[in-house]
Design an enzyme around this catalytic site. Structure first.
Site, PDB file in Angstrom:
ATOM      1  N   LYS A  46      16.215  78.296  39.453  1.00 52.89           N
ATOM      2  CA  LYS A  46      16.753  77.737  40.698  1.00 52.89           C
ATOM      3  C   LYS A  46      18.198  78.227  40.750  1.00 52.89           C
ATOM      4  CE  LYS A  46      19.152  75.130  42.419  1.00 52.89           C
ATOM      5  NZ  LYS A  46      20.345  75.612  43.200  1.00 52.89           N
ATOM      6  N   GLU A  74      22.529  78.262  45.450  1.00 52.78           N
ATOM      7  CA  GLU A  74      22.177  78.519  46.850  1.00 52.78           C
ATOM      8  C   GLU A  74      23.216  79.430  47.507  1.00 52.78           C
ATOM      9  OE1 GLU A  74      23.107  75.833  45.354  1.00 52.78           O
ATOM     10  OE2 GLU A  74      24.087  74.351  46.636  1.00 52.78           O
ATOM     11  N   GLU A  78      39.804  70.897  37.014  1.00 50.91           N
ATOM     12  CA  GLU A  78      39.493  72.330  37.064  1.00 50.91           C
ATOM     13  C   GLU A  78      39.718  72.780  38.511  1.00 50.91           C
ATOM     14  OE1 GLU A  78      35.332  73.497  36.940  1.00 50.91           O
ATOM     15  OE2 GLU A  78      35.838  75.223  35.712  1.00 50.91           O
ATOM     16  N   CYS A 130      34.489  80.564  34.269  1.00 51.63           N
ATOM     17  CA  CYS A 130      34.586  79.399  33.389  1.00 51.63           C
ATOM     18  C   CYS A 130      35.486  79.700  32.202  1.00 51.63           C
ATOM     19  CB  CYS A 130      33.213  78.987  32.910  1.00 51.63           C
ATOM     20  SG  CYS A 130      32.456  80.247  31.893  1.00 51.63           S
TER      21      CYS A 130
HETATM   22  P1  NAD Z   1      27.834  73.535  40.918  1.00 49.40           P
HETATM   23  O1  NAD Z   1      27.784  72.469  39.901  1.00 49.40           O
HETATM   24  O2  NAD Z   1      28.271  73.173  42.277  1.00 49.40           O
HETATM   25  O3  NAD Z   1      26.373  74.197  41.084  1.00 49.40           O
HETATM   26  C1  NAD Z   1      25.700  74.760  39.981  1.00 49.40           C
HETATM   27  C2  NAD Z   1      24.201  74.626  40.200  1.00 49.40           C
HETATM   28  O4  NAD Z   1      23.827  73.254  40.165  1.00 49.40           O
HETATM   29  C3  NAD Z   1      23.735  75.149  41.560  1.00 49.40           C
HETATM   30  O5  NAD Z   1      22.494  75.791  41.387  1.00 49.40           O
HETATM   31  C4  NAD Z   1      23.583  73.884  42.394  1.00 49.40           C
HETATM   32  O6  NAD Z   1      22.619  73.991  43.414  1.00 49.40           O
HETATM   33  C5  NAD Z   1      23.151  72.865  41.358  1.00 49.40           C
HETATM   34  N1  NAD Z   1      23.588  71.494  41.615  1.00 49.40           N
HETATM   35  C6  NAD Z   1      24.708  71.080  42.238  1.00 49.40           C
HETATM   36  N2  NAD Z   1      24.796  69.742  42.202  1.00 49.40           N
HETATM   37  C7  NAD Z   1      23.725  69.301  41.512  1.00 49.40           C
HETATM   38  C8  NAD Z   1      23.264  68.010  41.117  1.00 49.40           C
HETATM   39  N3  NAD Z   1      23.922  66.891  41.445  1.00 49.40           N
HETATM   40  N4  NAD Z   1      22.128  67.929  40.414  1.00 49.40           N
HETATM   41  C9  NAD Z   1      21.443  69.047  40.075  1.00 49.40           C
HETATM   42  N5  NAD Z   1      21.834  70.290  40.422  1.00 49.40           N
HETATM   43  C10 NAD Z   1      22.967  70.415  41.121  1.00 49.40           C
HETATM   44  O7  NAD Z   1      28.723  74.714  40.314  1.00 49.40           O
HETATM   45  P2  NAD Z   1      29.229  76.036  41.038  1.00 49.40           P
HETATM   46  O8  NAD Z   1      30.306  75.673  42.003  1.00 49.40           O
HETATM   47  O9  NAD Z   1      28.090  76.838  41.528  1.00 49.40           O
HETATM   48  O10 NAD Z   1      29.858  76.832  39.793  1.00 49.40           O
HETATM   49  C11 NAD Z   1      31.163  76.644  39.343  1.00 49.40           C
HETATM   50  C12 NAD Z   1      31.213  75.713  38.159  1.00 49.40           C
HETATM   51  O11 NAD Z   1      30.402  76.218  37.095  1.00 49.40           O
HETATM   52  C13 NAD Z   1      32.606  75.600  37.564  1.00 49.40           C
HETATM   53  O12 NAD Z   1      32.837  74.261  37.222  1.00 49.40           O
HETATM   54  C14 NAD Z   1      32.555  76.469  36.329  1.00 49.40           C
HETATM   55  O13 NAD Z   1      33.481  76.128  35.318  1.00 49.40           O
HETATM   56  C15 NAD Z   1      31.157  76.226  35.882  1.00 49.40           C
HETATM   57  N6  NAD Z   1      30.699  77.300  35.013  1.00 49.40           N
HETATM   58  C16 NAD Z   1      30.615  77.046  33.681  1.00 49.40           C
HETATM   59  C17 NAD Z   1      30.237  78.056  32.799  1.00 49.40           C
HETATM   60  C18 NAD Z   1      30.158  77.801  31.330  1.00 49.40           C
HETATM   61  O14 NAD Z   1      29.692  78.671  30.622  1.00 49.40           O
HETATM   62  N7  NAD Z   1      30.583  76.664  30.833  1.00 49.40           N
HETATM   63  C19 NAD Z   1      29.918  79.325  33.295  1.00 49.40           C
HETATM   64  C20 NAD Z   1      30.008  79.541  34.674  1.00 49.40           C
HETATM   65  C21 NAD Z   1      30.396  78.513  35.519  1.00 49.40           C
END
Ligand code: NAD
Length: 498
Positions: free
Chosen positions: A174, A177, A383, A282
């Site tokens: 998944k 989006e 962040e 990240c």
């Molecule tokens: P996000 O949390 O908004 O979305 C990530 C994924 O989770 C998407 O597929 C989204 O549809 C889904 N999602 C969102 N809310 C959800 C919920 N309540 N329940 C289940 N699924 C949900 O993150 P983003 O904005 O796409 O990515 C940026 C974030 O990811 C930053 O915080 C970054 O630090 C983190 N990140 C961490 C790493 C790591 O290795 N630790 C790597 C890359 C990105």
């Protein structure tokens, strides 16, 4: 009207029957791009059923055949690297060089998955009792689930499904989006490499679709990468459903600079690590801690940052691209405003950037630097995920370590110094998963694992490497005693001989 992305179920691209969509926009121009359907409950059910059915044959597929699929896949990814990098850049707004890096770091995991036979080998102990041997082996789990973020459209899906599938599982992806087209292309290439239908399914959606997937009885393991709030929600949900989960989350990564460091190397690395990919990594450095006399280098840092100009992917000298969306930029603007109001000194304000010519509608933000930042300020606690750097000053290395250890995040950190003793002290005492010494962004290669700590990771087995093989398999331990069959003819004589 912009086009709607398909789902990929049982080897077919399907038009979703959903009437709910996420609209994506070109981050460089703000023009509408695609509509991403939020999969219906029936589509999710169909994807899981197909993956569960495919698992029955896939788990029996001989190891060399699974390894050869990954060999073929890495070859196809390399052959399509320019096309894929262009797609990543279009979807995410990254520079082309950065998009190639995004793909390449993923390809390295596929290369590792091609060596799965060695990684899956079990253990054998002879004579654990008289005539008794024990061996253990790793078996696949079944249907695994991956939920990925927007900021690495290729690398993070590739952290997950190649190893899971090479272990003998089937996988439901998944993707974010916001960048789902790259995920679909990666999946199509796996089919082209010879993956049977149903081994990798791609569905779209948001929290509701993720929840349905986690709760599904056929889903055995959950890999997640994204923000802290979503990681916590996914980890809790998986726990409630009694599923194993690895949830990689947000970060606030510090770089510590000691006065004995190579000043030019440290400041150059810092500027790149703070602003590369518009700070949407990240492992981006979002806080710099100047120790002692190094505090006087801040003027020079302003100059390094000022030289970094964002631009669209086609602009070869662009240092980074725009933010992913209008809402992401509005959030970062609000945090910058809050930083000013809370008393930090804004030395460089990226909000005043003039957008690149012809791209006025994009989500641009220039390098931003705050000095005099205190740990209580929102710009330090949260962040930001933008090209915004917070500068702090302390008197000695132990104070820098204490600052980092008091921060809730623990993804990455780095130290610039000329002293081996300081580097050793820092590496030993700092409570962070990935540490760079005179390296700003120490992302491990796949023969290690990606090991965030504290609020940056929920779970115990980390992403890719041997830990991922452990995560995507169950261990079975078999203890054996073999005896000669009792036969009327042989039994008495052998007893006599003994
Ligand atoms: P996000 O949390 O908004 O979305 C990530 C994924 O989770 C998407 O597929 C989204 O549809 C889904 N999602 C969102 N809310 C959800 C919920 N309540 N329940 C289940 N699924 C949900 O993150 P983003 O904005 O796409 O990515 C940026 C974030 O990811 C930053 O915080 C970054 O630090 C983190 N990140 C961490 C790493 C790591 O290795 N630790 C790597 C890359 C990105």
């Amino acid at each position: 009207m912009s086009t709607a992305l398909p789902l990929l179920i049982d080897g077919e691209h399907l038009v979703s029957g959903s009437d709910e969509f996420h609209q994506t926009y070109d981050p460089c121009t703000g023009e509408a791009r695609q509509r991403v359907p939020l999969s219906t409950a029936a589509e999710i059910e169909c994807a899981v059923a197909g993956a569960a059915a495919a698992f029955r044959d896939w788990r029996e597929t001989p190891l060399p055949q699974r390894a050869r699929l990954m060999l073929k896949y890495q070859q196809l990814l390399k052959e399509h690297a320019d096309e894929l990098a262009a797609l990543i850049a279009t979807e995410s707004g990254k520079t082309l060089a950065d998009a190639h890096g995004d793909l390449w770091r993923g390809i390295e995991v596929v290369e590792q998955a091609a060596g799965i036979a060695r990684m899956l080998q079990g253990d054998y102990s002879e004579n654990v009792a008289h005539g008794v041997d024990t061996y253990s082996l790793k078996q696949p789990l079944g249907v695994c689930l991956g939920i990925t973020p927007f900021n690495f459209p290729a690398m993070i899906p590739l952290w997950m499904f190649p190893l899971a599938i090479a272990c003998g599982n089937t996988f439901i992806l998944k993707p974010s989006e916001q960048v789902a087209q790259t995920a679909l292309r990666l999946a199509s290439l796996l089919l082209q490499a010879g993956a049977p239908a149903g081994v990798l399914q791609v569905v779209h959606g948001q929290a509701a679709q993720v929840e349905q997937l986690i709760d599904h009885a056929e889903v055995r393991a959950v890999s997640f990468v994204g923000s802290v709030a979503a990681a916590q929600a996914v980890y809790r949900r998986a726990g409630q459903a009694l599923k194993r989960a690895q949830c990689l989350a947000g970060a606030k990564n510090h770089m510590v600079i000691l006065p004995d460091a190579n000043r030019d190397a440290a400041l150059r690395a810092l500027a790149g690590a703070a602003c590369g990919a518009a700070g949407q990594r990240c492992m981006a450095i979002s806080a710099v801690v100047f120790v002692g006399a190094a505090r006087h280098w801040q003027e020079e840092l302003v100059e390094h940052l000022r030289q970094l100009r964002p631009g669209p992917p086609a602009q070869t000298d662009a240092a980074f691209g725009p933010l992913i969306s209008a809402s992401a930029r509005a959030r970062v603007h609000a945090l910058i405003e809050q930083g000013c109001q809370e008393g930090a000194v804004c030395r460089l304000d990226g909000r005043s950037l003039t957008p690149p010519a012809g791209h006025a509608g994009g989500y641009w933000l220039g390098p931003t630097l705050f000095s005099g930042v205190q740990p209580t300020m929102s710009i330090y606690r949260e962040e930001i995920f933008g090209p915004v750097l917070c500068s702090l000053e302390v008197d000695d290395l132990d104070a820098a370590i204490a600052l980092i250890n008091a921060n809730p995040y623990g993804n990455g950190t780095s130290l610039f110094t000329g002293s081996g003793a300081s580097a050793r002290h820092f590496s030993h005492h700092v409570e962070v998963g990935q540490i760079g010494i005179n390296l700003a962004i120490p992302v491990p290669l796949p023969f290690f694992s990606f090991t965030g700590w504290r609020r940056s990771f929920y779970g115990d087995l980390h992403a890719y490497g041997q830990q991922a093989v452990q995560f995507y398999t169950e261990t079975k331990t078999i203890t054996t005693r073999w005896q000669e069959p009792t036969s009327p003819a042989s039994s008495p004589s052998s007893t006599t001989l003994a």
